[in-house]
Write an enzyme that holds these catalytic residues in place. Structure first.
Site, PDB file in Angstrom:
ATOM      1  N   GLN A 165      -6.365   1.575  -0.394  1.00 37.54           N
ATOM      2  CA  GLN A 165      -4.967   1.460   0.022  1.00 37.54           C
ATOM      3  C   GLN A 165      -4.604   0.054   0.489  1.00 37.54           C
ATOM      4  O   GLN A 165      -3.488  -0.186   0.931  1.00 37.54           O
ATOM      5  CB  GLN A 165      -4.627   2.481   1.111  1.00 37.54           C
ATOM      6  CG  GLN A 165      -5.257   2.239   2.464  1.00 37.54           C
ATOM      7  CD  GLN A 165      -5.040   3.415   3.397  1.00 37.54           C
ATOM      8  OE1 GLN A 165      -5.602   4.499   3.196  1.00 37.54           O
ATOM      9  NE2 GLN A 165      -4.213   3.216   4.415  1.00 37.54           N
ATOM     10  N   GLY A 201       1.234  10.525  12.170  1.00 43.16           N
ATOM     11  CA  GLY A 201       2.248   9.932  13.020  1.00 43.16           C
ATOM     12  C   GLY A 201       3.489   9.550  12.235  1.00 43.16           C
ATOM     13  O   GLY A 201       3.402   9.057  11.104  1.00 43.16           O
ATOM     14  N   LEU A 204      -8.677   3.029  17.275  1.00 44.21           N
ATOM     15  CA  LEU A 204      -7.782   4.038  17.826  1.00 44.21           C
ATOM     16  C   LEU A 204      -6.988   3.514  19.013  1.00 44.21           C
ATOM     17  O   LEU A 204      -7.464   2.718  19.816  1.00 44.21           O
ATOM     18  CB  LEU A 204      -8.593   5.266  18.257  1.00 44.21           C
ATOM     19  CG  LEU A 204      -9.435   5.934  17.172  1.00 44.21           C
ATOM     20  CD1 LEU A 204     -10.137   7.159  17.733  1.00 44.21           C
ATOM     21  CD2 LEU A 204      -8.592   6.310  15.957  1.00 44.21           C
ATOM     22  N   GLN A 220       4.834   7.371   4.402  1.00 35.58           N
ATOM     23  CA  GLN A 220       3.514   7.971   4.174  1.00 35.58           C
ATOM     24  C   GLN A 220       3.539   9.463   4.465  1.00 35.58           C
ATOM     25  O   GLN A 220       2.921  10.255   3.739  1.00 35.58           O
ATOM     26  CB  GLN A 220       2.474   7.284   5.044  1.00 35.58           C
ATOM     27  CG  GLN A 220       1.095   7.930   4.969  1.00 35.58           C
ATOM     28  CD  GLN A 220       0.075   7.199   5.799  1.00 35.58           C
ATOM     29  OE1 GLN A 220      -0.387   6.131   5.423  1.00 35.58           O
ATOM     30  NE2 GLN A 220      -0.261   7.749   6.954  1.00 35.58           N
ATOM     31  N   ASP A 222       4.484   5.935  10.293  1.00 35.61           N
ATOM     32  CA  ASP A 222       4.317   5.747   8.851  1.00 35.61           C
ATOM     33  C   ASP A 222       5.220   6.750   8.129  1.00 35.61           C
ATOM     34  O   ASP A 222       4.741   7.671   7.461  1.00 35.61           O
ATOM     35  CB  ASP A 222       2.854   5.933   8.472  1.00 35.61           C
ATOM     36  CG  ASP A 222       1.963   4.880   9.094  1.00 35.61           C
ATOM     37  OD1 ASP A 222       1.952   3.747   8.593  1.00 35.61           O
ATOM     38  OD2 ASP A 222       1.296   5.181  10.099  1.00 35.61           O
ATOM     39  N   GLY A 254      -9.623   4.421  12.254  1.00 30.90           N
ATOM     40  CA  GLY A 254     -10.268   3.868  13.437  1.00 30.90           C
ATOM     41  C   GLY A 254      -9.383   2.872  14.150  1.00 30.90           C
ATOM     42  O   GLY A 254      -8.175   2.837  13.959  1.00 30.90           O
ATOM     43  N   GLY A 307      -1.413   6.225  20.083  1.00 34.68           N
ATOM     44  CA  GLY A 307      -0.730   6.939  19.012  1.00 34.68           C
ATOM     45  C   GLY A 307      -1.662   7.910  18.311  1.00 34.68           C
ATOM     46  O   GLY A 307      -1.331   9.089  18.114  1.00 34.68           O
ATOM     47  N   HIS A 308      -2.851   7.432  17.935  1.00 33.19           N
ATOM     48  CA  HIS A 308      -3.849   8.325  17.333  1.00 33.19           C
ATOM     49  C   HIS A 308      -4.225   9.454  18.299  1.00 33.19           C
ATOM     50  O   HIS A 308      -4.348  10.613  17.901  1.00 33.19           O
ATOM     51  CB  HIS A 308      -5.130   7.563  16.986  1.00 33.19           C
ATOM     52  CG  HIS A 308      -4.963   6.456  16.007  1.00 33.19           C
ATOM     53  ND1 HIS A 308      -5.050   5.132  16.365  1.00 33.19           N
ATOM     54  CD2 HIS A 308      -4.729   6.467  14.662  1.00 33.19           C
ATOM     55  CE1 HIS A 308      -4.887   4.376  15.294  1.00 33.19           C
ATOM     56  NE2 HIS A 308      -4.685   5.151  14.255  1.00 33.19           N
TER      57      HIS A 308
END
Length: 284
Positions: A65, A151, A37, A157, A154, A35, A40-41
């Site tokens: 996390q 994205g 947002l 990730q 990260d 969320g 990028g999202h």
């Protein structure tokens, strides 16, 4: 005519909705989010819409996390605004589970993806990638989409998720999309809202140091140590930027290089005030 956005809270209802679409022969693209947002999202939603027939997202601030001294409780949660943004971008399904739905009483399972999760972010945020891998695997089970979009900001990730998907033979195609930046170069992040005007100005040194690295390498420098030292000098000159690491790694790995003789990713993590920021660039 655009389809309306379905907000779904339950695991079985979410899974059923996606499988019903797939039984009709349509593909589903999935964007997992926490969320708050930003563009990028939303660029990931656009990418999913471009490649898939239908688009799903999730909004879940995953407690596993976050470390004990991190910002879980104050992490922004503007749910209604987020839903409006998803509607505007043509997202059709959004999974918004409660923590008790994702982590029922007695929950004790976690995912360890091995070496790719150990250095850099793994050192800076112990346990973080186990939490990420676990919740992403659970979300892939709850939202059994054909493709999932992440994205590149990260960077590590994305490697963790791709490693997990390959190792566990998950039937989802993991897509990685470009970093989206503000006009001044700052990589978009939900945490940018924490920055004061002065901190934001200092935070620009992260992207500036990455641009400097590009210039140095394009000018012929091949020693990673020299590139890192020049970046650190720029970051120090900005003031108030507490660098956690500058990693110069072989692209698509977390393996540090001494000599830049092929494509590399340079990743940086730093705190500006109390706000932790990350950024990276691929060179070569």
């Amino acid at each position: 005519m655009p389809r309306s956005l379905q907000v779904i809270n339950g695991v079985e209802a979410m899974r059923t909705a996606i499988r019903e679409v797939q039984r009709g022969g349509e593909t589903v693209g999935f964007v997992p989010t926490m969320g708050a947002l930003h563009e990028g999202h939303l660029s990931l939603i656009d990418a999913a819409a471009a490649e898939c027939d239908r688009v799903a997202a999730s909004i879940f601030v995953n407690p596993t996390q976050f470390g004990p001294n991190e910002d879980f409780t104050k992490y922004p949660r503007p749910l209604e605004r987020d839903l409006d943004l998803l509607r505007e971008r043509g997202c059709e399904f959004v999974f918004v589970p409660e923590a008790a739905e994702m982590y029922p009483a007695g929950y004790g399972t976690s995912i360890d993806v091995g070496a790719v999760a150990v250095p850099w972010e793994g050192v800076a945020r112990p346990g973080h990638f186990s939490g990420v891998a676990t919740v992403v695997l659970k979300l892939f089970e709850c939202v059994p989409a054909d493709r999932a979009y992440f994205g590149r900001k990260d960077y590590q990730q994305t490697l963790v998720v791709k490693r997990m998907a390959a190792d566990l033979n998950l039937p989802v195609d993991v897509r990685v999309c470009a970093i989206i930046r503000d006009a001044d170069g700052l990589a978009l992040s939900s945490r940018n809202v924490y920055l004061s005007p002065d901190e934001r100005r200092r935070a620009l040194s992260l992207s500036q140091s990455l641009r400097l690295a590009e210039e140095i390498i394009s000018g012929g420098e091949r020693k990673a140590l020299v590139v890192r030292e020049r970046m650190l000098a720029l970051l120090a000159a900005a003031g108030g930027v507490n660098v956690e690491y500058v990693a110069i790694v072989r692209d698509q790995t977390v393996d540090e290089v001494a000599t830049i003789d092929g494509p590399v990713t340079i990743a940086i993590a730093a705190k500006v005030g109390t706000t932790r920021l990350i950024d990276n660039v691929r060179i070569g």
